[in-house]
Motif scaffolding. Structure first.
Motif, PDB file in Angstrom:
ATOM      1  N   ILE A   1       0.906   5.060   1.282  1.00 15.71           N
ATOM      2  CA  ILE A   1       0.183   5.814   2.214  1.00 15.71           C
ATOM      3  C   ILE A   1       0.480   7.412   2.017  1.00 15.71           C
ATOM      4  CG2 ILE A   1      -0.401   6.320   4.484  1.00 15.71           C
ATOM      5  CD1 ILE A   1      -0.635   3.413   5.191  1.00 15.71           C
TER       6      ILE A   1
ATOM      7  N   VAL B   1       0.823  -1.160   0.130  1.00 14.92           N
ATOM      8  CA  VAL B   1       0.033  -0.122  -0.235  1.00 14.92           C
ATOM      9  C   VAL B   1       0.873   1.321  -0.081  1.00 14.92           C
ATOM     10  CG1 VAL B   1      -2.021  -1.221   1.308  1.00 14.92           C
ATOM     11  CG2 VAL B   1      -0.238  -0.001   2.373  1.00 14.92           C
TER      12      VAL B   1
ATOM     13  N   ASP C   1      -6.964   2.034   9.120  1.00  9.26           N
ATOM     14  CA  ASP C   1      -7.958   1.746   8.013  1.00  9.26           C
ATOM     15  C   ASP C   1      -7.980   0.684   7.179  1.00  9.26           C
ATOM     16  OD1 ASP C   1      -9.528   3.900   9.467  1.00  9.26           O
ATOM     17  OD2 ASP C   1      -8.950   5.347   8.053  1.00  9.26           O
ATOM     18  N   THR C   2      -6.696   0.669   6.771  1.00 11.32           N
ATOM     19  CA  THR C   2      -6.246  -0.428   5.771  1.00 11.32           C
ATOM     20  C   THR C   2      -6.349  -1.715   6.307  1.00 11.32           C
ATOM     21  OG1 THR C   2      -4.967   1.383   4.458  1.00 11.32           O
ATOM     22  CG2 THR C   2      -4.502  -1.180   3.881  1.00 11.32           C
ATOM     23  N   TYR C   3      -5.807  -1.842   7.321  1.00  8.20           N
ATOM     24  CA  TYR C   3      -6.111  -3.082   8.138  1.00  8.20           C
ATOM     25  C   TYR C   3      -7.545  -3.561   8.336  1.00  8.20           C
ATOM     26  CZ  TYR C   3      -1.118  -4.368   9.319  1.00  8.20           C
ATOM     27  OH  TYR C   3       0.073  -4.609   9.185  1.00  8.20           O
TER      28      TYR C   3
ATOM     29  N   LEU D   1      -9.061  -4.554   5.068  1.00  6.06           N
ATOM     30  CA  LEU D   1      -8.477  -5.732   4.490  1.00  6.06           C
ATOM     31  C   LEU D   1      -9.264  -6.873   5.374  1.00  6.06           C
ATOM     32  CD1 LEU D   1      -6.593  -6.986   2.677  1.00  6.06           C
ATOM     33  CD2 LEU D   1      -4.756  -6.913   4.509  1.00  6.06           C
TER      34      LEU D   1
ATOM     35  N   ILE E   1       0.543  -6.352   5.634  1.00  6.62           N
ATOM     36  CA  ILE E   1       0.463  -5.190   4.778  1.00  6.62           C
ATOM     37  C   ILE E   1       1.864  -4.360   4.812  1.00  6.62           C
ATOM     38  CG2 ILE E   1      -0.222  -2.750   5.068  1.00  6.62           C
ATOM     39  CD1 ILE E   1      -2.979  -3.675   6.099  1.00  6.62           C
TER      40      ILE E   1
ATOM     41  N   LEU F   1      -3.232   3.766   8.224  1.00 11.24           N
ATOM     42  CA  LEU F   1      -2.595   2.194   8.090  1.00 11.24           C
ATOM     43  C   LEU F   1      -3.700   1.155   8.701  1.00 11.24           C
ATOM     44  CD1 LEU F   1      -0.447   0.138   7.438  1.00 11.24           C
ATOM     45  CD2 LEU F   1       0.742   0.835   9.370  1.00 11.24           C
TER      46      LEU F   1
END
Length: 97
Positions: A19, A17, A63-65, A68, A78, A61
């Protein structure tokens, strides 16, 4: 995204990703304070109990977890493959090329 996440999960590969807190700040400077985007906030900026964030990078980060996990990849690793702050010299810098 689900097929990609499934592939990454099945092959034990990470999701890469990029960021960029800069873009969140520059697109909404009134609601995304510069210190929050630049790791210099003196205290907690966002409270979403039980989570508290002082750094926009950490929030992005997290939010990405969360996304996912929600999409079926809770154990997919990630890797932040790119981050930073663009050059602000007002255009292309030929002396840096």
């Amino acid at each position: 995204m689900r097929p990609i996440i499934s592939f990454l999960r099945n092959t034990n590969n990470p999701l890469l990703v990029n960021i960029y807190p800069y873009f969140a700040h520059i697109n909404n400077p009134h609601h995304v304070p510069l210190p929050y985007a630049m790791f210099t906030a003196p205290g907690v900026v966002v409270r979403d109990d039980p989570f508290h964030c002082k750094k926009l990078f950490d929030a992005m980060l997290d939010d990405t977890y969360f996304a996912l996990k929600k999409a079926g990849g809770p154990k997919v690793e990630i890797v932040v493959s790119e981050s930073g702050w663009p050059c602000s010299f007002g255009g292309e810098r030929r002396d840096l090329l």
